[in-house]
Write an enzyme that holds these catalytic residues in place. Structure first.
Site, PDB file in Angstrom:
ATOM      1  N   HIS A  17       0.840  -1.200   0.000  1.00  0.00           N
ATOM      2  CA  HIS A  17       0.000   0.000   0.000  1.00  0.00           C
ATOM      3  C   HIS A  17       0.882   1.260   0.000  1.00  0.00           C
ATOM      4  CE1 HIS A  17      -3.017  -2.650   2.397  1.00  0.00           C
ATOM      5  NE2 HIS A  17      -3.533  -2.492   1.193  1.00  0.00           N
ATOM      6  N   LYS A  41     -17.702  -6.496   7.563  1.00  0.00           N
ATOM      7  CA  LYS A  41     -16.514  -7.319   7.834  1.00  0.00           C
ATOM      8  C   LYS A  41     -16.026  -6.992   9.230  1.00  0.00           C
ATOM      9  CE  LYS A  41     -13.740  -7.655   3.575  1.00  0.00           C
ATOM     10  NZ  LYS A  41     -12.531  -7.030   3.011  1.00  0.00           N
ATOM     11  N   ARG A  90      -1.964  -5.963  -8.336  1.00  0.00           N
ATOM     12  CA  ARG A  90      -0.814  -6.828  -8.081  1.00  0.00           C
ATOM     13  C   ARG A  90      -0.606  -7.834  -9.188  1.00  0.00           C
ATOM     14  NH1 ARG A  90      -2.865  -8.332  -2.229  1.00  0.00           N
ATOM     15  NH2 ARG A  90      -4.684  -8.408  -3.564  1.00  0.00           N
ATOM     16  N   SER A 128      -2.702  -7.772   3.089  1.00  0.00           N
ATOM     17  CA  SER A 128      -2.897  -7.623   4.538  1.00  0.00           C
ATOM     18  C   SER A 128      -3.173  -8.991   5.168  1.00  0.00           C
ATOM     19  CB  SER A 128      -4.066  -6.682   4.833  1.00  0.00           C
ATOM     20  OG  SER A 128      -3.780  -5.400   4.361  1.00  0.00           O
TER      21      SER A 128
HETATM   22  O1  PNS Z   1      -8.752  -2.885   0.558  1.00  0.00           O
HETATM   23  P1  PNS Z   1      -9.996  -3.435  -0.074  1.00  0.00           P
HETATM   24  O2  PNS Z   1     -10.817  -4.168   0.963  1.00  0.00           O
HETATM   25  O3  PNS Z   1      -9.694  -4.257  -1.283  1.00  0.00           O
HETATM   26  O4  PNS Z   1     -10.870  -2.155  -0.566  1.00  0.00           O
HETATM   27  C1  PNS Z   1     -12.148  -2.322  -1.123  1.00  0.00           C
HETATM   28  C2  PNS Z   1     -12.880  -0.967  -1.244  1.00  0.00           C
HETATM   29  C3  PNS Z   1     -12.873  -0.233   0.078  1.00  0.00           C
HETATM   30  C4  PNS Z   1     -12.179  -0.099  -2.285  1.00  0.00           C
HETATM   31  C5  PNS Z   1     -14.330  -1.238  -1.729  1.00  0.00           C
HETATM   32  O5  PNS Z   1     -14.890  -2.242  -0.949  1.00  0.00           O
HETATM   33  C6  PNS Z   1     -15.226  -0.013  -1.680  1.00  0.00           C
HETATM   34  O6  PNS Z   1     -15.066   0.917  -2.444  1.00  0.00           O
HETATM   35  N1  PNS Z   1     -16.178  -0.016  -0.730  1.00  0.00           N
HETATM   36  C7  PNS Z   1     -17.075   1.093  -0.489  1.00  0.00           C
HETATM   37  C8  PNS Z   1     -18.511   0.696  -0.823  1.00  0.00           C
HETATM   38  C9  PNS Z   1     -18.802   0.933  -2.301  1.00  0.00           C
HETATM   39  O7  PNS Z   1     -18.672   2.033  -2.823  1.00  0.00           O
HETATM   40  N2  PNS Z   1     -19.214  -0.149  -2.982  1.00  0.00           N
HETATM   41  C10 PNS Z   1     -19.536  -0.116  -4.388  1.00  0.00           C
HETATM   42  C11 PNS Z   1     -18.358  -0.195  -5.304  1.00  0.00           C
HETATM   43  S1  PNS Z   1     -17.600  -1.736  -5.365  1.00  0.00           S
END
Ligand code: PNS
Length: 160
Positions: A17, A41, A90, A128
């Site tokens: 990150h 989660k 990645r 992570s």
């Molecule tokens: O680090 P991660 O868990 O891969 O990040 C995922 C994240 C936070 C980018 C994604 O879950 C997100 O944007 N969540 C916010 C809710 C949202 O907007 N959902 C609709 C789009 S997928």
């Protein structure tokens, strides 16, 4: 001023990150790291802990700030007055989910773009989840997480 949001769970922030943050901060005038308060989660670290570890990790980068957000990412983008999302890619295994998220965001907010940065090779295996697993078994974490995260991760694992 060009502003981009780098969203994620950051449970905890890894050197992968950090690599993306550093490189994004060289491209945009300002990068806002958005730490998701994901109620579906159960993270290892609380929202406050994740935000504070990130603040510590990026304290030497002037044009980066850290905030938490709830709900939809596109609403957080509006709040920050930007339409640019940064994500790290990645490997091919990330591609499906990342495309799904990028396309979904564009379906509901047409002006939103996701800029993908390819993770530096040395971090292409890192996540992570892997870091937490290594921490549980006492592996040296210096190549995986910022120094400020190491002791917090070990403490957390010892308390489980
Ligand atoms: O680090 P991660 O868990 O891969 O990040 C995922 C994240 C936070 C980018 C994604 O879950 C997100 O944007 N969540 C916010 C809710 C949202 O907007 N959902 C609709 C789009 S997928």
């Amino acid at each position: 001023m060009s502003v981009a949001v780098y969203p994620g769970s950051f449970d905890p922030v890894t050197l992968g990150h950090y690599d993306i943050i550093k490189r994004a901060s060289a491209i945009f005038d300002h990068v806002v790291i958005g730490v998701l308060n994901n109620t579906s989660k159960i993270p290892l670290f609380s929202l406050e802990e994740r935000v504070n570890m990130l603040k510590d990790a990026v304290s030497s980068i002037d044009n980066v700030s850290v905030e938490s957000f709830d709900g939809l990412l596109i609403d957080f983008l509006k709040e920050k007055n930007t339409n640019v999302i940064i994500r790290g890619l990645r490997a091919l295994t990330d591609f499906d989910l990342e495309m799904q998220m990028a396309q979904s965001n564009r379906m509901v907010a047409k002006d939103v773009d996701t800029v993908f940065l390819s993770t530096s090779l040395e971090y292409s295996y890192l996540s992570s989840s892997i870091v937490k697993e290594y921490a549980r078994y006492g592996v040296d974490l210096k190549n995986f997480v910022p120094e400020c995260v190491t002791s917090k991760l070990i403490d957390k694992m010892n308390k489980l």
